[in-house]
Design a protein around this motif. Structure first.
Motif, short mmCIF file in Angstrom:
data_model
loop_
_atom_site.label_atom_id
_atom_site.label_comp_id
_atom_site.label_asym_id
_atom_site.label_seq_id
_atom_site.Cartn_x
_atom_site.Cartn_y
_atom_site.Cartn_z
N GLU A 1 -2.87 25.69 16.43
CA GLU A 1 -1.48 25.18 16.88
C GLU A 1 -1.63 24.62 17.46
O GLU A 1 -1.62 23.54 17.42
CB GLU A 1 -0.63 26.06 16.00
CG GLU A 1 0.35 25.41 16.16
CD GLU A 1 1.58 25.95 16.23
OE1 GLU A 1 2.69 26.07 15.71
OE2 GLU A 1 1.90 27.62 16.61
N ILE A 2 -2.19 25.09 18.64
CA ILE A 2 -1.93 24.77 20.28
C ILE A 2 -2.99 23.35 20.44
O ILE A 2 -2.46 22.14 20.55
CB ILE A 2 -1.86 25.64 20.95
CG1 ILE A 2 -0.57 26.46 21.42
CG2 ILE A 2 -2.06 24.66 22.52
CD1 ILE A 2 -0.58 27.51 21.93
N LYS A 3 -3.97 23.34 19.82
CA LYS A 3 -4.90 22.71 20.13
C LYS A 3 -4.76 20.59 18.69
O LYS A 3 -4.79 20.03 19.56
CB LYS A 3 -6.56 22.91 19.11
CG LYS A 3 -6.71 23.84 20.29
CD LYS A 3 -8.54 24.89 20.04
CE LYS A 3 -9.54 25.07 21.01
NZ LYS A 3 -10.32 25.89 20.54
N SER A 4 -3.85 21.33 17.69
CA SER A 4 -3.82 20.50 16.85
C SER A 4 -2.64 19.27 17.88
O SER A 4 -1.94 18.00 17.39
CB SER A 4 -2.92 20.98 15.55
OG SER A 4 -2.24 21.59 15.56
N TRP A 5 -1.02 19.81 18.70
CA TRP A 5 -0.84 19.58 19.05
C TRP A 5 -0.99 18.07 19.88
O TRP A 5 -0.58 17.13 20.34
CB TRP A 5 0.12 20.28 20.10
CG TRP A 5 1.41 20.64 19.24
CD1 TRP A 5 0.99 20.81 18.03
CD2 TRP A 5 1.45 22.10 19.42
NE1 TRP A 5 1.32 21.87 17.68
CE2 TRP A 5 2.71 23.11 18.77
CE3 TRP A 5 2.41 22.97 21.13
CZ2 TRP A 5 2.95 24.20 18.73
CZ3 TRP A 5 3.10 23.44 21.45
CH2 TRP A 5 3.15 24.35 20.31
N LYS A 6 -2.87 18.44 20.69
CA LYS A 6 -2.74 16.98 22.07
C LYS A 6 -1.52 17.30 22.84
O LYS A 6 -1.24 17.65 24.19
CB LYS A 6 -2.93 16.24 21.41
CG LYS A 6 -4.67 16.65 20.72
CD LYS A 6 -5.51 16.96 21.20
CE LYS A 6 -6.54 17.08 20.08
NZ LYS A 6 -7.69 17.64 21.45
N SER A 7 -1.06 16.13 22.66
CA SER A 7 0.00 15.69 23.90
C SER A 7 1.48 16.11 23.98
O SER A 7 2.14 16.33 25.77
CB SER A 7 0.70 14.06 23.79
OG SER A 7 1.18 13.99 22.51
N LYS A 8 1.51 17.51 22.92
CA LYS A 8 2.92 18.27 23.38
C LYS A 8 1.70 19.62 24.53
O LYS A 8 3.02 20.39 24.74
CB LYS A 8 3.12 18.92 22.09
CG LYS A 8 3.97 18.14 21.10
CD LYS A 8 3.75 19.13 19.97
CE LYS A 8 5.39 18.38 19.13
NZ LYS A 8 6.41 19.29 18.23
N ILE A 9 0.76 19.16 24.33
CA ILE A 9 0.34 20.77 25.21
C ILE A 9 1.23 20.75 26.86
O ILE A 9 1.59 21.87 27.24
CB ILE A 9 -1.17 20.73 25.62
CG1 ILE A 9 -1.56 21.17 24.03
CG2 ILE A 9 -1.61 21.45 26.63
CD1 ILE A 9 -3.04 20.93 23.94
N GLU B 1 4.35 19.52 27.69
CA GLU B 1 5.53 19.40 27.61
C GLU B 1 5.76 21.29 27.46
O GLU B 1 6.49 22.37 27.97
CB GLU B 1 6.13 19.28 25.66
CG GLU B 1 7.52 19.69 25.74
CD GLU B 1 7.80 18.76 24.79
OE1 GLU B 1 8.36 19.78 23.65
OE2 GLU B 1 7.35 17.61 24.45
N LEU B 2 4.55 22.13 26.02
CA LEU B 2 4.88 23.22 26.09
C LEU B 2 4.82 24.15 27.14
O LEU B 2 5.79 25.30 28.16
CB LEU B 2 3.03 24.02 25.58
CG LEU B 2 3.31 25.33 25.11
CD1 LEU B 2 4.75 25.58 24.10
CD2 LEU B 2 2.39 25.35 24.17
#
Length: 82
Positions: free
Chosen positions: A65-73, A75-76
């Motif tokens: 799931e995290i790998k699919s976010w790319k630009s949101k990492i 932010e997390l």
């Protein structure tokens, strides 16, 4: 216990996302050892984020799931600090 974690290297400005059944500090030690994998490219990896899970499947699903976010990492990581 299983963990999903994010490593960051300042020298190559890259993130690495993984999951493990080991203690995250022990897993980091292995990432920092001499090897030919992706994390072998830098020696300054730091754990910048981790989550705990009761089973391997949940940790793996979170990694994907995290790998699919790319630009949101980023932010997390920012939202979990402090």
């Amino acid at each position: 216990m299983y963990f999903c974690y994010i490593l960051h290297s300042k020298s190559i400005y890259r993130f690495y996302i993984g999951h493990t059944g080991e203690n995250p500090d022990e897993r980091l030690r292995k990432h920092l050892s001499n090897h030919k994998g992706f994390t072998g490219r830098a020696k300054d990896w730091q754990i910048v984020y981790s989550e705990t899970f009761h089973d391997k499947k949940a940790a793996n699903e979170r990694e994907l799931e995290i790998k699919s976010w790319k630009s949101k990492i980023k932010e997390l990581i920012s939202n979990s600090a402090g």
